[in-house]
Scaffold this motif. Structure first.
Motif, short mmCIF file in Angstrom:
data_model
loop_
_atom_site.label_atom_id
_atom_site.label_comp_id
_atom_site.label_asym_id
_atom_site.label_seq_id
_atom_site.Cartn_x
_atom_site.Cartn_y
_atom_site.Cartn_z
N THR A 6 87.86 -6.25 92.81
CA THR A 6 87.44 -4.84 92.76
C THR A 6 88.60 -3.88 92.59
O THR A 6 88.39 -2.66 92.56
N ARG A 7 89.82 -4.41 92.47
CA ARG A 7 90.97 -3.55 92.24
C ARG A 7 91.06 -3.17 90.77
O ARG A 7 90.26 -3.63 89.94
N ALA A 8 92.04 -2.39 90.43
CA ALA A 8 92.24 -1.91 89.06
C ALA A 8 92.61 -3.07 88.13
O ALA A 8 93.11 -4.10 88.58
N PRO A 9 92.40 -2.89 86.83
CA PRO A 9 92.75 -3.93 85.86
C PRO A 9 94.22 -4.37 85.93
O PRO A 9 94.53 -5.53 85.67
N GLU A 10 95.12 -3.47 86.30
CA GLU A 10 96.55 -3.83 86.40
C GLU A 10 96.76 -4.89 87.48
O GLU A 10 97.54 -5.83 87.30
N VAL A 32 103.56 -14.44 92.52
CA VAL A 32 104.20 -13.14 92.64
C VAL A 32 104.31 -12.90 94.13
O VAL A 32 103.34 -13.11 94.86
N SER A 33 105.45 -12.43 94.61
CA SER A 33 105.64 -12.34 96.05
C SER A 33 104.69 -11.35 96.70
O SER A 33 104.25 -11.55 97.81
N LYS A 34 104.34 -10.28 96.03
CA LYS A 34 103.45 -9.28 96.60
C LYS A 34 102.75 -8.56 95.46
O LYS A 34 103.39 -8.13 94.51
N VAL A 35 101.45 -8.46 95.51
CA VAL A 35 100.68 -7.78 94.49
C VAL A 35 100.43 -6.36 94.96
O VAL A 35 99.93 -6.14 96.04
N ALA A 36 100.80 -5.40 94.12
CA ALA A 36 100.54 -4.00 94.46
C ALA A 36 99.03 -3.76 94.38
O ALA A 36 98.36 -4.31 93.52
N CYS A 37 98.53 -2.94 95.24
CA CYS A 37 97.10 -2.74 95.36
C CYS A 37 96.49 -2.13 94.10
O CYS A 37 95.46 -2.57 93.64
N HIS A 38 97.07 -1.12 93.55
CA HIS A 38 96.55 -0.45 92.36
C HIS A 38 95.12 0.04 92.55
O HIS A 38 94.38 0.12 91.59
N CYS A 39 94.72 0.29 93.76
CA CYS A 39 93.35 0.77 93.99
C CYS A 39 93.28 2.22 93.65
O CYS A 39 92.56 2.99 93.86
N ALA A 75 97.61 -10.73 89.25
CA ALA A 75 97.24 -11.94 90.00
C ALA A 75 95.79 -11.83 90.43
O ALA A 75 95.38 -10.79 90.93
N ARG A 76 95.05 -12.92 90.23
CA ARG A 76 93.64 -12.95 90.61
C ARG A 76 93.27 -14.37 91.03
O ARG A 76 93.93 -15.34 90.68
N ILE A 77 92.18 -14.46 91.75
CA ILE A 77 91.65 -15.76 92.14
C ILE A 77 91.03 -16.38 90.89
O ILE A 77 90.33 -15.71 90.13
N PRO A 78 91.31 -17.67 90.65
CA PRO A 78 90.77 -18.31 89.45
C PRO A 78 89.25 -18.15 89.33
O PRO A 78 88.52 -18.36 90.29
N GLY A 79 88.82 -17.76 88.13
CA GLY A 79 87.41 -17.60 87.85
C GLY A 79 86.83 -16.24 88.19
O GLY A 79 85.67 -15.97 87.88
N ASP A 101 97.85 -12.93 84.01
CA ASP A 101 98.09 -12.69 82.59
C ASP A 101 99.58 -12.62 82.32
O ASP A 101 100.05 -13.00 81.25
N GLN A 102 100.35 -12.14 83.29
CA GLN A 102 101.76 -11.86 83.06
C GLN A 102 102.68 -13.03 83.37
O GLN A 102 103.73 -13.17 82.77
N LEU A 103 102.29 -13.88 84.30
CA LEU A 103 103.20 -14.94 84.73
C LEU A 103 102.60 -16.32 84.59
O LEU A 103 103.11 -17.27 85.16
N ALA A 104 101.50 -16.42 83.85
CA ALA A 104 100.86 -17.72 83.61
C ALA A 104 100.66 -18.52 84.90
O ALA A 104 100.97 -19.69 84.97
N GLY A 105 100.21 -17.83 85.96
CA GLY A 105 99.89 -18.51 87.20
C GLY A 105 101.04 -18.62 88.18
O GLY A 105 100.87 -19.11 89.27
N ALA A 106 102.22 -18.17 87.80
CA ALA A 106 103.36 -18.24 88.73
C ALA A 106 103.12 -17.29 89.88
O ALA A 106 102.49 -16.26 89.73
#
Length: 143
Positions: free
Chosen positions: A49-53, A136-143, A58-62, A129-134
């Protein structure tokens, strides 16, 4: 009297009803991960439910991306499914806002406890999309 028992515990029947109701609104990351490993997510869809950025980072698969801020009045979703919404963490309420918006449109919903932060802290994989699944230490909320 102890601080923990200053308010008496509920009757077992009332406690059972309360906790059953709570589980009707929440999904556990461990349960979702087990479903993904088993290839069995019949009956539900994960919704970021966060922003597209944030979804791209990083997202949960699927998962699909339905940012709560941009949900249209009409959605073309399957009403027979449950939509499990997640956002950044317990400190973010984008999942709650997204679940509310979907429920107001007539869809059945749950919220993923702890969001993607709890997911990642449990060591579960993410897509990016950016790290091919690598990782990321912390995902910014972008809400």
């Amino acid at each position: 009297m102890t601080n923990a028992l200053r308010f008496p515990a509920a009757d077992p029947h009332a406690a059972a009803a309360h906790f059953a109701a709570e589980l009707a609104f929440e999904a556990d990351p461990d349960d979702v991960h087990r479903d993904l490993l088993d290839g069995n997510t019949r009956g539900y869809v994960l919704v970021e439910t966060r922003a597209p950025e944030a979804f791209a980072q990083a997202r949960i698969p699927g998962a699909i991306n339905l940012p709560y801020r941009d949900l249209p009045a009409e959605l073309d979703l399957d009403p027979s499914l449950v939509y499990i919404c997640y956002c950044e963490s317990f400190q973010c309420n984008a999942a709650t806002k997204g679940a509310l918006a979907l429920a107001q449109r007539g869809y059945r919903v749950k919220r993923l406890s702890g969001g993607i932060t709890a997911w990642r802290e449990a060591g579960y994989p993410v897509e990016s999309d950016q790290l091919a699944g690598a990782g990321v230490s912390k995902v910014a909320c972008h809400c």
